[in-house]
Design a protein around this motif. Structure first.
Motif, mmCIF file in Angstrom:
data_model
loop_
_atom_site.group_PDB
_atom_site.id
_atom_site.type_symbol
_atom_site.label_atom_id
_atom_site.label_comp_id
_atom_site.label_asym_id
_atom_site.label_seq_id
_atom_site.Cartn_x
_atom_site.Cartn_y
_atom_site.Cartn_z
ATOM 1 N N LEU A 1 -1.946 5.950 9.691
ATOM 2 C CA LEU A 1 -1.319 4.653 9.295
ATOM 3 C C LEU A 1 -2.206 3.731 8.392
ATOM 4 O O LEU A 1 -1.444 3.057 7.414
ATOM 5 C CB LEU A 1 -1.031 3.867 10.797
ATOM 6 N N LEU A 2 -3.520 3.810 8.757
ATOM 7 C CA LEU A 2 -4.345 2.974 7.782
ATOM 8 C C LEU A 2 -4.562 3.576 6.450
ATOM 9 O O LEU A 2 -4.419 2.833 5.336
ATOM 10 C CB LEU A 2 -5.745 2.961 8.574
ATOM 11 N N ILE A 3 -4.420 4.837 6.360
ATOM 12 C CA ILE A 3 -4.279 5.557 5.005
ATOM 13 C C ILE A 3 -3.075 5.088 4.132
ATOM 14 O O ILE A 3 -2.978 4.768 3.122
ATOM 15 C CB ILE A 3 -4.454 6.929 5.199
ATOM 16 N N GLY A 4 -1.957 5.297 5.007
ATOM 17 C CA GLY A 4 -0.662 4.811 4.210
ATOM 18 C C GLY A 4 -0.726 3.460 3.834
ATOM 19 O O GLY A 4 -0.276 3.204 2.703
ATOM 20 N N LEU A 5 -1.255 2.604 4.589
ATOM 21 C CA LEU A 5 -1.443 1.060 4.363
ATOM 22 C C LEU A 5 -2.210 0.920 3.040
ATOM 23 O O LEU A 5 -2.133 0.080 2.184
ATOM 24 C CB LEU A 5 -1.744 0.242 5.408
ATOM 25 N N THR A 6 -3.307 1.531 3.067
ATOM 26 C CA THR A 6 -4.256 1.590 1.973
ATOM 27 C C THR A 6 -3.576 2.042 0.763
ATOM 28 O O THR A 6 -3.846 1.229 -0.430
ATOM 29 C CB THR A 6 -5.409 2.430 2.046
ATOM 30 N N ILE A 7 -2.896 3.187 0.592
ATOM 31 C CA ILE A 7 -2.034 3.684 -0.472
ATOM 32 C C ILE A 7 -1.158 2.683 -0.942
ATOM 33 O O ILE A 7 -1.035 2.334 -2.215
ATOM 34 C CB ILE A 7 -1.345 5.136 -0.163
ATOM 35 N N VAL A 8 -0.124 2.241 0.092
ATOM 36 C CA VAL A 8 0.990 1.265 -0.446
ATOM 37 C C VAL A 8 0.430 -0.136 -0.684
ATOM 38 O O VAL A 8 1.019 -0.592 -1.835
ATOM 39 C CB VAL A 8 1.789 1.422 0.751
ATOM 40 N N LEU A 9 -0.532 -0.762 0.060
ATOM 41 C CA LEU A 9 -0.979 -2.142 -0.627
ATOM 42 C C LEU A 9 -2.026 -2.055 -1.288
ATOM 43 O O LEU A 9 -2.472 -3.202 -1.540
ATOM 44 C CB LEU A 9 -1.217 -2.843 0.974
ATOM 45 N N LYS A 10 -2.761 -0.922 -1.554
ATOM 46 C CA LYS A 10 -4.031 -0.973 -2.512
ATOM 47 C C LYS A 10 -4.951 -1.920 -1.947
ATOM 48 O O LYS A 10 -5.628 -2.446 -2.658
ATOM 49 C CB LYS A 10 -3.509 -1.249 -3.827
ATOM 50 N N VAL A 11 -5.114 -1.972 -0.405
ATOM 51 C CA VAL A 11 -6.114 -2.580 0.094
ATOM 52 C C VAL A 11 -6.805 -1.597 1.081
ATOM 53 O O VAL A 11 -6.353 -0.882 1.681
ATOM 54 C CB VAL A 11 -5.642 -3.610 0.944
ATOM 55 N N PRO A 12 -8.247 -1.366 1.078
ATOM 56 C CA PRO A 12 -8.938 -0.610 1.752
ATOM 57 C C PRO A 12 -8.999 -0.825 3.251
ATOM 58 O O PRO A 12 -9.999 -0.774 3.774
ATOM 59 C CB PRO A 12 -10.383 -0.903 1.222
#
Length: 133
Positions: A98-109
């Motif tokens: 989930l966190l990797i997906g959020l990082t990719i989609v929202l471009k926030v680490p």
């Protein structure tokens, strides 16, 4: 005929509970009204012998108390604790995905917020180690 078969054996608390449960089934199926149910359960509570209890079922079909006979095997269902123990190792993995997906989609680490959690799980030995009880 032995005393056991005649019912001259004193009734146990477990046997009383079984009889009460079966009277409850008869009431729920409409064979006993609430008044009859109350009278019979009071007699079960004060019964001394198995014969005293069995007499309360003379006019009723099955189920009846089966003193000394083994109960049919219960249906074994997975307990919630077993299921949750099986799913527990998936929680950190799903969190990371989930966190990797959020990082990719929202471009926030967001992934970096997960590093302390991963470190804790690995150090405490909870990651991937199943303890069977």
């Amino acid at each position: 005929m032995t005393e056991y078969q005649r019912g001259n054996i004193r009734v146990s608390d477990t046997e009383r509970e079984d009889a009460l449960g079966k009277l409850g089934q008869h009431m729920s199926e409409g064979r006993l009204d609430i008044e009859e149910y109350g009278e019979r359960t009071a007699k079960v509570a004060t019964a001394k012998t198995r014969a005293d209890v069995l007499a309360l079922f003379d006019d009723l079909p099955e189920p009846r108390p089966a003193f000394g006979q083994p109960n049919p095997p219960a249906v074994v269902r997975p307990r919630r604790a077993q299921v949750s123990r099986q799913l527990t190792p998936l929680v950190p993995v799903l969190g990371i995905v989930l966190l990797i997906g959020l990082t990719i989609v929202l471009k926030v680490p967001f992934f970096f917020f997960m590093l302390p959690f991963i470190f804790f799980m690995v150090q405490s030995g909870r990651w991937g180690h199943h303890h069977r009880r």
